[in-house]
Write a protein that holds these residues in place. Structure first.
Motif, PDB file in Angstrom:
ATOM      1  N   ILE A 157       0.839  -1.200   0.000  1.00 25.95           N
ATOM      2  CA  ILE A 157       0.000   0.000   0.000  1.00 25.95           C
ATOM      3  C   ILE A 157       0.871   1.245   0.000  1.00 25.95           C
ATOM      4  N   HIS A 158       0.564   2.159  -0.868  1.00 25.38           N
ATOM      5  CA  HIS A 158       1.183   3.477  -0.780  1.00 25.38           C
ATOM      6  C   HIS A 158       0.111   4.521  -0.466  1.00 25.38           C
ATOM      7  N   SER A 173       3.304   6.305 -11.550  1.00 31.63           N
ATOM      8  CA  SER A 173       2.224   5.630 -10.843  1.00 31.63           C
ATOM      9  C   SER A 173       2.758   4.596  -9.863  1.00 31.63           C
ATOM     10  N   PRO A 174       2.428   4.731  -8.591  1.00 33.58           N
ATOM     11  CA  PRO A 174       2.827   3.708  -7.617  1.00 33.58           C
ATOM     12  C   PRO A 174       2.344   2.307  -7.996  1.00 33.58           C
ATOM     13  N   TYR A 175       1.265   2.231  -8.797  1.00 31.73           N
ATOM     14  CA  TYR A 175       0.784   0.913  -9.226  1.00 31.73           C
ATOM     15  C   TYR A 175       1.813   0.187 -10.086  1.00 31.73           C
ATOM     16  N   PHE A 179       3.078  -1.381  -5.841  1.00 38.24           N
ATOM     17  CA  PHE A 179       1.996  -1.119  -4.887  1.00 38.24           C
ATOM     18  C   PHE A 179       0.665  -1.596  -5.450  1.00 38.24           C
ATOM     19  N   MET A 180      -0.110  -2.239  -4.595  1.00 38.40           N
ATOM     20  CA  MET A 180      -1.428  -2.721  -4.990  1.00 38.40           C
ATOM     21  C   MET A 180      -2.514  -1.679  -4.719  1.00 38.40           C
ATOM     22  N   VAL A 181      -2.183  -0.742  -3.870  1.00 41.19           N
ATOM     23  CA  VAL A 181      -3.108   0.357  -3.575  1.00 41.19           C
ATOM     24  C   VAL A 181      -2.302   1.647  -3.594  1.00 41.19           C
ATOM     25  N   ASN A 182      -2.862   2.672  -4.180  1.00 42.88           N
ATOM     26  CA  ASN A 182      -2.249   3.996  -4.099  1.00 42.88           C
ATOM     27  C   ASN A 182      -3.318   5.013  -3.796  1.00 42.88           C
ATOM     28  N   ILE A 183      -3.127   5.748  -2.734  1.00 42.94           N
ATOM     29  CA  ILE A 183      -4.041   6.852  -2.424  1.00 42.94           C
ATOM     30  C   ILE A 183      -3.217   8.120  -2.253  1.00 42.94           C
ATOM     31  N   GLY A 184      -3.387   9.033  -3.166  1.00 43.98           N
ATOM     32  CA  GLY A 184      -2.781  10.356  -3.002  1.00 43.98           C
ATOM     33  C   GLY A 184      -1.380  10.516  -3.554  1.00 43.98           C
TER      34      GLY A 184
END
Lengths: 513, 513
Positions: A157-158, A173-175, A179-184
């Motif tokens: 998670i990021h 993109s953190p994806y 990372f499986m989740v990126n918020i912000g």
């Protein structure tokens, strides 16, 4: 593994294997890197020096105190002078001179953030940042550790500031970085605004590349960005904790980077304490960040995940010491350290680092072994139990698990390196623009690319780098300069070009220096 | 379950339980809802009527053809006339008249999207959308099924258009609706731009609430939004497939909603076929969406996840039939169906629906049983094996798993309901503004709130709703109007207020109608 249509005995056999495998998997710790942006070594009530400083008294970080009590304080932890190089070193295990992202990346693609200079033409650095794919111009192609964790079954998670690469490149993109989740997280290095009232920079017609994505539920409320990111992060932990899937959370706050805006939950108390408004705002950003740490610790406790979760507290570079925006005298904001963000002096690179690892790290431990941000890569993978893995890059970091297991661990032969062949700000300052540095044991040498000059300090007695011992110890200067030069050469580190000659500036320790 | 420090026998015992539990878990199917925006019943080369129409010949959707070959085509599948009501009905299992989000939600908080009217004051509908928490003004408080799937161990993903609630409310974020990953979804109902060259609406200083978040890696490239969302979706599937964690993917394309922009990969062929530019663009949006479906099917096959993945293809309302932006004669764009988006006539609500469920649904099956969007809720939960669960709301949908298992399944006693007490567009049109409707068997009754008048159609012979049989079948009118009125009353459905009297419009079948 599949179980369908097998007899009971085979099933039993398999189930045994599976059980132990599951057991091993469940024992893998959750790992949180709590990464603060632009936080100085003294921007906390936790004393990281041998004595409590006026700055330690100014700032209130009760949750950092709590974390230090439950874990290990590192008094000699380092990052790079600015954010992107640190963030990429952490993700790749490479020194900045090696990955060649030696300055912050512009959110715009193929735009160098370097300032123009009279003496030098820009070094050829990777100004578009990190790329998990080959052949992206001006990027370092490397395997980020979250990808390895994800491949090993971690829920990765990021949340918060990413700033690993420019828009239009895959690393934005953190994806794409495991990372499986990126918020912000996106290409920008700071928020346009911390305020939900400003839609964090997303008001129609007012956006910039610094507008923070993903937080529409808070628009128009009074939720400060630090709080919003914390709430989002906690939500992401719910499922992996319930599913007993180990998680990696990259909790990367935008705080305490400029714009220096008041976190109203804490601002007034610092005004009441007599700080000038900008410093009261700065202090409020710190305490808001500290509350986030406490909220996460509380959540883990409530969810009974506390005992199986590592928390690594870190900052990506020193506290900002430019005036303005800071108040006071420039380059005194990290005292006793010299200078601040952007500098290879201690104020720019020494960080408040704390590691809590229940069952491994003893409470209230203090380690004086020096470590550096690229060490996070092998350390985290070791914590997660990954023993063999393939990476695109050769890594430079060393695991500090031995330090975590033994606070007295000592290695004063290892050398650490910093390298800024860039013009970060228009005006040079202490340790700022076109500098390299090496630390070995207590000795630190700074190399000035402008004129080949050096500064030599013994940090044991002179943490403030006030007493240049270059003339007193020529053999030490020679030895460290040579070592620094050899390493930079081995990494093919970028160097600026002298305008007059068109040639690269000489590496330290070379003929002519 | 924990396995630490237990003896071997106990461990064996536990492992047995765990194994069978794991086995059961691994058998749970992955589920993908492939939801297209504003796609009409005839916007495809798959014939959903008894004959192949000129529109079927116009559009090229080879992957929908492939899906229909591998699954079941529903020729009588329904949604609501506009998007948010459908999306909320799907997530909550409630009819739109029941959840009271009867029109699309403005991305702005506490702003009704209704147009002003001379005759009526607005109905009290939930114009801020869906909320997973209580006490959010103007929202329906309900439990979305992705939350139940997540709680049951599914990896839940949303990609694309969300549009479940307004900014500043908790439902604006898919992370609050049970999704563990959200890419591109927020409060808006359409993209500012499909073009990466426009940063999907995020060019500095040019943003609106329709700027699509999260896609910075594509900025400045030629990646059409539909393609970008597909690539992002495929990335999210990698980990759950490898981890054998069942996933739910809400693949909710912004396509084919306006702005009607050319997907350059397919545009020219439709120009060459003689379509006017706007219709060639529209057709290119469709084929781009169809390519996305094919890419997902190919990916599942390559990853050997095909046999354990359900794909449900659906649209959220009928094709747009307003001119402009469409070309031609208004309300003819969904022929043989009457009208289009916004209307309770068949053109506004009948959808191209296909379900592939390997091992359950027979290839090339065709079902004529009518189903409606709120049926997705119980159906998906049944597919996932959830037998008992708690919801905040009373649900209205019925599982169509019996239909999937038996294409010949028939229930012509069930009634379906539509309810639009809103002024969607400034000018009334066929079935558009202030209408309710009921279908039972082949009979359909439309109730016009403006004057209490009704239209009665027999869809079996008159799918185009051309022959109003109100006068010929007064007893059928009375029966259906009464049934409709009773149901709307039971749901406490919102009704507009008559300006002159200040009173709510009478429900159908009431005295006075």
């Amino acid at each position: 593994m599949k179980y369908s249509s097998k007899g009971l005995i085979f099933s039993l056999f398999i189930s045994l294997i599976f059980t132990f495998d599951s057991y091993a998997q469940q024992q893998r710790p959750n790992i949180i890197v709590f990464l603060v942006d632009d936080m100085g070594w003294q921007d906390t009530s936790v004393p990281f020096w041998t004595e409590t400083t006026p700055l330690n008294k100014r700032y209130h970080t009760p949750n950092m105190e709590r974390l230090a009590k439950e874990g290990m304080k590192f008094t000699n932890a380092y990052a790079t002078p600015v954010c992107t190089p640190s963030r990429i070193s952490m993700l790749t295990g490479m020194n900045a001179a090696h990955h060649k992202v030696t300055n912050w990346t512009s959110p715009q693609n193929n735009v160098s953030s370097d300032n123009d200079d009279e003496q030098f033409l820009p070094a050829k650095w990777n100004y578009s940042g990190l790329s998990p794919k080959a052949d992206v111009p001006n990027t370092i192609y490397a395997t980020p550790f979250p990808q390895l964790l994800k491949d090993a079954g971690y829920f990765t998670i990021h949340v918060g500031k990413a700033h690993w690469a420019s828009i239009g490149t895959v690393g934005a993109s953190p994806y794409n970085l495991g990372f499986m989740v990126n918020i912000g997280g996106h290409a920008a290095g700071h928020p346009q605004s911390y305020l939900a009232q400003d839609f964090y920079g997303n008001k129609p017609g007012k956006n910039t590349l610094q507008s923070v994505p993903d937080l529409e539920e808070y628009y128009g409320t009074e939720t400060f960005l630090t709080e919003a990111l914390t709430l989002e992060a906690l939500k992401t932990l719910e499922a992996p904790i319930r599913n007993k899937q180990p998680f990696y959370l990259n909790m990367a706050h935008y705080a305490i980077h400029s714009p220096i805006q008041a976190d109203e939950r804490f601002y007034q108390k610092y005004i009441d304490a007599g700080l000038p408004p900008v410093e009261a705002k700065y202090a409020s950003l710190i305490e808001g960040m500290d509350k986030s740490l406490g909220d996460i610790m509380d959540y883990l406790k409530a969810e009974k995940a506390e005992q199986n979760t590592v928390i690594i507290f870190m900052s990506d570079n020193g506290g900002l010491s430019l005036v303005p925006p800071r108040a006071g005298i420039a380059h005194t904001q990290n005292l006793p350290l010299k200078a601040g963000k952007g500098s290879v002096n201690e104020g720019g690179i020494r960080e408040p680092m704390i590691v809590k690892w229940p069952g491994v790290v003893k409470p209230s431990a203090v380690a004086s072994q020096y470590v550096i941000i690229e060490d996070f890569f092998p350390t985290i993978l070791e914590m997660a139990g990954l023993k063999s893995y393939k990476t695109q890059q050769e890594t430079d970091g060393r695991s500090f698990v031995p330090v975590l297991k033994n606070a007295g661990f000592k290695d004063d032969q290892r050398a650490l390196y910093w390298h800024t062949p860039n013009k970060w700000v228009p005006q040079d300052g202490p340790g700022i623009n076109y500098k390299s540095a090496i630390r070995q044991g207590d000795w630190k040498l700074i190399y000035n690319m402008r004129d080949g000059s050096t500064e030599l300090y013994n940090l044991k007695d002179d943490i403030g780098e006030q007493k240049n011992q270059t003339d007193a110890h020529p053999e030490k200067v020679r030895a460290l300069a040579t070592k620094l030069g050899i390493q930079l050469k081995a990494w093919d580190a970028p160097m600026p070009l002298v305008k007059q000659s068109g040639k690269a500036v000489a590496m330290p320790g070379q003929a002519g220096n």
